[in-house]
Scaffold this motif. Structure first.
Motif, PDB file in Angstrom:
ATOM      1  N   SER A 119      34.195 -37.465 -30.281  1.00 26.53           N
ATOM      2  CA  SER A 119      35.101 -38.284 -29.007  1.00 26.53           C
ATOM      3  C   SER A 119      36.696 -38.321 -29.656  1.00 26.53           C
ATOM      4  CB  SER A 119      34.486 -39.464 -28.966  1.00 26.53           C
ATOM      5  OG  SER A 119      35.350 -40.227 -28.230  1.00 26.53           O
ATOM      6  N   GLU A 120      36.659 -38.335 -30.769  1.00 21.14           N
ATOM      7  CA  GLU A 120      38.124 -37.955 -31.255  1.00 21.14           C
ATOM      8  C   GLU A 120      38.806 -37.005 -31.390  1.00 21.14           C
ATOM      9  OE1 GLU A 120      40.775 -39.731 -35.053  1.00 21.14           O
ATOM     10  OE2 GLU A 120      38.590 -39.713 -35.310  1.00 21.14           O
ATOM     11  N   LEU A 121      38.225 -35.708 -31.733  1.00 25.95           N
ATOM     12  CA  LEU A 121      38.396 -34.484 -31.312  1.00 25.95           C
ATOM     13  C   LEU A 121      38.589 -33.943 -29.998  1.00 25.95           C
ATOM     14  CD1 LEU A 121      37.137 -33.128 -34.589  1.00 25.95           C
ATOM     15  CD2 LEU A 121      39.538 -33.867 -34.279  1.00 25.95           C
ATOM     16  N   ASP A 122      38.018 -34.587 -28.998  1.00 26.14           N
ATOM     17  CA  ASP A 122      37.786 -33.926 -27.494  1.00 26.14           C
ATOM     18  C   ASP A 122      39.138 -33.788 -27.019  1.00 26.14           C
ATOM     19  OD1 ASP A 122      35.930 -33.463 -25.456  1.00 26.14           O
ATOM     20  OD2 ASP A 122      37.291 -35.303 -24.733  1.00 26.14           O
ATOM     21  N   ARG A 123      40.235 -34.452 -27.325  1.00 25.26           N
ATOM     22  CA  ARG A 123      41.524 -34.382 -26.289  1.00 25.26           C
ATOM     23  C   ARG A 123      42.356 -33.160 -27.243  1.00 25.26           C
ATOM     24  NH1 ARG A 123      40.294 -39.394 -26.771  1.00 25.26           N
ATOM     25  NH2 ARG A 123      40.570 -40.767 -25.040  1.00 25.26           N
ATOM     26  N   ARG A 124      41.660 -32.354 -28.171  1.00 20.06           N
ATOM     27  CA  ARG A 124      42.310 -31.157 -28.706  1.00 20.06           C
ATOM     28  C   ARG A 124      41.648 -30.161 -27.810  1.00 20.06           C
ATOM     29  NH1 ARG A 124      42.691 -31.977 -35.206  1.00 20.06           N
ATOM     30  NH2 ARG A 124      43.449 -29.918 -34.849  1.00 20.06           N
ATOM     31  N   ASP A 125      42.354 -28.976 -28.032  1.00 17.68           N
ATOM     32  CA  ASP A 125      42.132 -27.547 -27.478  1.00 17.68           C
ATOM     33  C   ASP A 125      42.435 -26.564 -28.357  1.00 17.68           C
ATOM     34  OD1 ASP A 125      44.833 -27.492 -27.425  1.00 17.68           O
ATOM     35  OD2 ASP A 125      45.041 -27.000 -25.468  1.00 17.68           O
ATOM     36  N   ASP A 126      42.183 -26.868 -29.596  1.00 21.05           N
ATOM     37  CA  ASP A 126      42.391 -25.806 -30.910  1.00 21.05           C
ATOM     38  C   ASP A 126      41.079 -25.172 -31.381  1.00 21.05           C
ATOM     39  OD1 ASP A 126      41.456 -28.173 -32.018  1.00 21.05           O
ATOM     40  OD2 ASP A 126      43.334 -28.106 -33.275  1.00 21.05           O
ATOM     41  N   GLY A 127      39.994 -25.533 -30.710  1.00 19.58           N
ATOM     42  CA  GLY A 127      38.761 -25.080 -31.322  1.00 19.58           C
ATOM     43  C   GLY A 127      37.952 -26.128 -31.886  1.00 19.58           C
ATOM     44  N   LEU A 128      38.666 -27.083 -32.424  1.00 15.12           N
ATOM     45  CA  LEU A 128      37.876 -28.097 -33.538  1.00 15.12           C
ATOM     46  C   LEU A 128      37.092 -28.901 -32.385  1.00 15.12           C
ATOM     47  CD1 LEU A 128      40.257 -29.338 -36.184  1.00 15.12           C
ATOM     48  CD2 LEU A 128      38.026 -28.200 -36.335  1.00 15.12           C
TER      49      LEU A 128
END
Length: 200
Positions: A119-128
């Motif tokens: 959930s925390e990394l969901d806002r990223r778009d770098d593959g993580l």
């Protein structure tokens, strides 16, 4: 050896070399504090590794987060291998959901270690963001296979319902700071699994 969720987030289970200690400590701190609130210095201190040595193993915090995700996937695979030793699919499914009950106090305080990180990394778009979902994806695939062995139609949808029940219980237990919510949800899911196994 049993692989409950507590083993997945307990830094004392991987007190080997410096890299292993860093990954284990990072996994625990990311779960308890979140990615944004956790610094490399925090992780180094928890792992009993000099801060300067961290960069020998990980150039950035993102590299360390990625290593935590890889470790989670390995831990999930080990847990599922252990569950596969149980004789019947329904037993395996119930043993799976019981892992969250075993950690209900920690789940009530910090949430599910897989769900919170994804959930925390969901806002990223770098593959993580995609990588962080891999532990959940593995559990869903395994759950689908167990339900298929029960000869149930719509195994993917039923697997999603089951794991959504786990994650929903974890979210509510965390929001209400009440481990009994997680325990109650596990009991409900166990009955639901029994109903799947008993239907013709």
């Amino acid at each position: 050896m049993r692989y409950g969720l507590s083993e997945m987030t307990d830094s004392t289970t991987s007190r080997g070399g410096k890299r292993e200690r860093l990954v284990a400590s990072a996994g625990e701190l990311l779960h308890r504090q979140g990615v944004g609130a956790t610094s490399l210095a925090d992780i180094a201190h928890a792992a009993d590794v000099p801060v300067g040595n961290v960069y020998y193993y990980f150039k950035t915090k993102d590299e360390l987060v990625q290593a935590v995700i890889v470790a989670q996937v390995r831990q999930v695979e080990a847990m599922l291998t252990t569950l596969d030793a149980l004789p019947r699919p329904a037993e395996r499914l119930k043993a799976l959901v019981q892992r969250w009950e075993e950690m209900s106090d920690i789940v009530a305080r910090y949430g599910c270690p897989f769900g919170t990180l994804a959930s925390e990394l969901d806002r990223r778009d770098d593959g993580l963001d995609i990588e962080a979902a891999e532990p959940i994806r593995r559990i869903l695939e395994w759950t689908e296979e167990q339900i298929r062995r029960l000869r149930r139609r719509g195994a993917r949808e039923l697997a999603t319902i089951l794991f959504a029940g786990v994650q929903g219980g974890a979210l509510l237990a965390n929001a209400l700071r009440d481990p009994k919510v997680m325990s109650g949800q596990v009991r409900h899911l166990e009955l639901w699994i029994d109903s799947l196994a008993s239907k013709p």
